[in-house]
Design a protein around this motif. Structure first.
Motif, PDB file in Angstrom:
ATOM      1  N   MET A  87       0.830  -1.200   0.000  1.00 60.91           N
ATOM      2  CA  MET A  87       0.000   0.000   0.000  1.00 60.91           C
ATOM      3  C   MET A  87       0.867   1.253   0.000  1.00 60.91           C
ATOM      4  O   MET A  87       0.549   2.244  -0.689  1.00 60.91           O
ATOM      5  CB  MET A  87      -0.930  -0.005   1.211  1.00 60.91           C
ATOM      6  N   MET A  91       0.843   4.267  -2.880  1.00 59.34           N
ATOM      7  CA  MET A  91       0.660   5.680  -2.544  1.00 59.34           C
ATOM      8  C   MET A  91       1.828   6.514  -3.062  1.00 59.34           C
ATOM      9  O   MET A  91       1.650   7.633  -3.553  1.00 59.34           O
ATOM     10  CB  MET A  91       0.520   5.846  -1.035  1.00 59.34           C
ATOM     11  N   ALA A  95       1.523   9.410  -5.936  1.00 56.69           N
ATOM     12  CA  ALA A  95       2.038  10.752  -5.660  1.00 56.69           C
ATOM     13  C   ALA A  95       3.105  11.155  -6.672  1.00 56.69           C
ATOM     14  O   ALA A  95       3.135  12.306  -7.139  1.00 56.69           O
ATOM     15  CB  ALA A  95       2.611  10.811  -4.243  1.00 56.69           C
ATOM     16  N   LEU A 126      -7.565   1.581  -8.535  1.00 52.95           N
ATOM     17  CA  LEU A 126      -7.173   1.354  -7.143  1.00 52.95           C
ATOM     18  C   LEU A 126      -8.025   0.255  -6.508  1.00 52.95           C
ATOM     19  O   LEU A 126      -7.508  -0.609  -5.789  1.00 52.95           O
ATOM     20  CB  LEU A 126      -7.306   2.645  -6.338  1.00 52.95           C
ATOM     21  N   SER A 156      -3.124   7.788 -12.902  1.00 59.81           N
ATOM     22  CA  SER A 156      -2.784   8.788 -11.888  1.00 59.81           C
ATOM     23  C   SER A 156      -2.167  10.020 -12.532  1.00 59.81           C
ATOM     24  O   SER A 156      -2.446  11.158 -12.113  1.00 59.81           O
ATOM     25  CB  SER A 156      -1.814   8.182 -10.870  1.00 59.81           C
ATOM     26  N   THR A 185     -11.237   6.165  -1.459  1.00 55.61           N
ATOM     27  CA  THR A 185     -10.025   5.473  -1.009  1.00 55.61           C
ATOM     28  C   THR A 185     -10.043   5.297   0.506  1.00 55.61           C
ATOM     29  O   THR A 185      -9.547   4.289   1.018  1.00 55.61           O
ATOM     30  CB  THR A 185      -8.764   6.246  -1.430  1.00 55.61           C
ATOM     31  N   MET A 225      -3.597   3.489   3.505  1.00 53.61           N
ATOM     32  CA  MET A 225      -4.447   4.107   2.483  1.00 53.61           C
ATOM     33  C   MET A 225      -5.420   5.100   3.106  1.00 53.61           C
ATOM     34  O   MET A 225      -5.683   6.164   2.539  1.00 53.61           O
ATOM     35  CB  MET A 225      -5.219   3.030   1.718  1.00 53.61           C
ATOM     36  N   GLY A 229      -2.865   8.332   2.852  1.00 51.59           N
ATOM     37  CA  GLY A 229      -3.428   8.501   1.518  1.00 51.59           C
ATOM     38  C   GLY A 229      -4.489   9.585   1.493  1.00 51.59           C
ATOM     39  O   GLY A 229      -4.518  10.430   0.586  1.00 51.59           O
ATOM     40  N   ALA A 232      -2.948  12.982   1.597  1.00 47.87           N
ATOM     41  CA  ALA A 232      -2.364  13.387   0.319  1.00 47.87           C
ATOM     42  C   ALA A 232      -3.425  13.994  -0.595  1.00 47.87           C
ATOM     43  O   ALA A 232      -3.200  15.031  -1.230  1.00 47.87           O
ATOM     44  CB  ALA A 232      -1.704  12.186  -0.354  1.00 47.87           C
ATOM     45  N   TYR A 233      -4.600  13.353  -0.666  1.00 55.47           N
ATOM     46  CA  TYR A 233      -5.681  13.927  -1.482  1.00 55.47           C
ATOM     47  C   TYR A 233      -6.140  15.266  -0.909  1.00 55.47           C
ATOM     48  O   TYR A 233      -6.448  16.199  -1.656  1.00 55.47           O
ATOM     49  CB  TYR A 233      -6.856  12.955  -1.561  1.00 55.47           C
TER      50      TYR A 233
END
Length: 263
Positions: A87, A91, A95, A126, A156, A185, A225, A229, A232-233
Motif C-alpha cells: 500500500m 501511494m 504521488a 485502485l 494517476s 479510497t 491508504m 493517503g 495526500a488527497y
C-alpha cells in the motif's frame, strides 16, 4: 543473485526480509528502462512545459524520484512481501505520477468530462488492484504486474494533469473530484482495516517473517491508504484551492497629504 535482482517484484523473486531488506533492490528492465527513458526526456535541457522552467523542472524531478522509490528501491520488494508495504508503494507511485503531471505540459483540453473520466479510471484501478483475485495475479504473473502498475501510473498521471492544469472555472469540479477520491479510497482503507479475515494469503509468509500476523499486516495496509493517503488527497485539494484563489490587490504605501506633489 543478479538474476533475481533483474526480475520483477513478485512473490517468486527476492523477498525483502528483516535481515537484509535494504539489499533487495529491483533492477527489472521492464520497469527500469522506461523509467530511465522518461527521466532522460523529462529532464532534458530543451524540454518545455509552458510553465515557469525552474518550478516545472523541480516538480518533474521530485515525481521521478518518487517513481524510482516505488519501482526500484527495496520498497518494491517489500511490496511483494508485505501488504502494508504494497500500500505504501502504491501511494508513493500515485504521488510521483501526480507531481510529474504538475510539471508537465498542460493538456489541450482540461476539466469537464476528461477530468471526470480520469478521476473515475484512477479510482477504479485502485479498487481493482485490491480485489483478492487480481491482487494475487499481480503477485504471481509478471505481465499482470507490469500491466496493472502501468495502468495505475498512467491513470494517476492523467488525473493529476487534469487536476493541476484545470482553469479557474474548473476549480469546483477539481475539488469535488479530489474529495470524492479521498472518500472512496478512505472507504477502501477502512474495509481493509476492519476486515475480520486476511484477504491476501500469498503475503502471509512475508508478514510472519516480519513478526506480524497476516491480518495485522492487512490492517496496516488499510490504515496507510486511509490516513496518509487521505491526507495526500486533502493536501492536493488544498493546493488547488489556494493556487486558484485570486489574490486581493495589494495596496501601496499610503503617502501623507503634505508629502504629495503639487499639481
Amino acid at each position: 543473485m543478479s538474476g533475481t535482482l533483474m526480475s520483477l517484484c513478485t512473490v517468486d523473486a527476492l523477498p525483502a526480509l528483516p535481515q537484509g531488506w535494504w539489499r533487495a533492490w529491483s533492477l527489472a528492465p521492464a520497469t527500469l528502462v522506461p523509467l530511465l527513458l522518461l527521466a532522460a526526456w523529462a529532464l532534458a535541457p530543451t524540454w518545455r512545459s509552458g510553465l515557469p522552467a525552474g518550478a516545472a523542472r523541480r516538480w518533474r524531478l521530485v515525481g521521478l524520484l518518487l517513481l524510482a522509490l516505488a519501482l526500484v528501491s527495496p520498497l518494491c520488494r517489500l511490496a511483494a512481501t508485505l501488504a502494508g508495504a504494497h500500500m505504501a508503494q502504491l501511494m508513493v507511485l500515485v504521488a510521483g505520477c501526480a507531481l510529474l503531471a504538475a510539471g508537465w505540459r498542460a493538456p489541450r483540453h482540461a476539466g469537464g468530462a476528461r477530468l471526470g473520466a480520469a478521476a473515475t479510471l484512477h479510482g477504479l484501478l485502485l479498487w481493482l488492484w485490491h480485489l483478492p483475485v487480481v491482487y494475487a495475479a499481480a503477485l504471481l504473473s509478471g505481465p499482470v504486474h507490469v500491466g496493472l502498475t502501468t495502468a495505475l501510473a498512467l491513470a494517476s498521471f492523467a488525473f493529476g494533469r487534469q487536476a493541476f492544469h484545470a482553469g479557474p472555472a474548473q476549480r469546483g469540479a477539481v475539488l469535488v473530484a479530489l474529495l470524492l477520491s479521498l472518500a472512496h479510497t478512505g472507504l477502501l482503507g477502512a474495509l481493509l482495516t476492519f476486515a475480520g479475515t486476511p484477504l491476501y494469503a500469498l503475503q502471509a509468509p512475508g508478514a510472519r517473517a516480519w513478526g506480524l500476523s497476516p491480518l495485522v499486516d492487512q490492517q496496516l495496509a488499510g490504515l496507510i491508504m486511509w490516513v496518509p493517503g487521505g491526507m495526500a488527497y486533502m493536501a492536493a485539494a488544498l493546493g488547488v484551492f489556494l493556487r486558484r484563489t485570486p489574490r486581493a490587490p495589494t495596496m501601496g504605501p499610503r503617502i501623507p497629504t503634505w508629502q504629495r506633489p503639487l499639481r
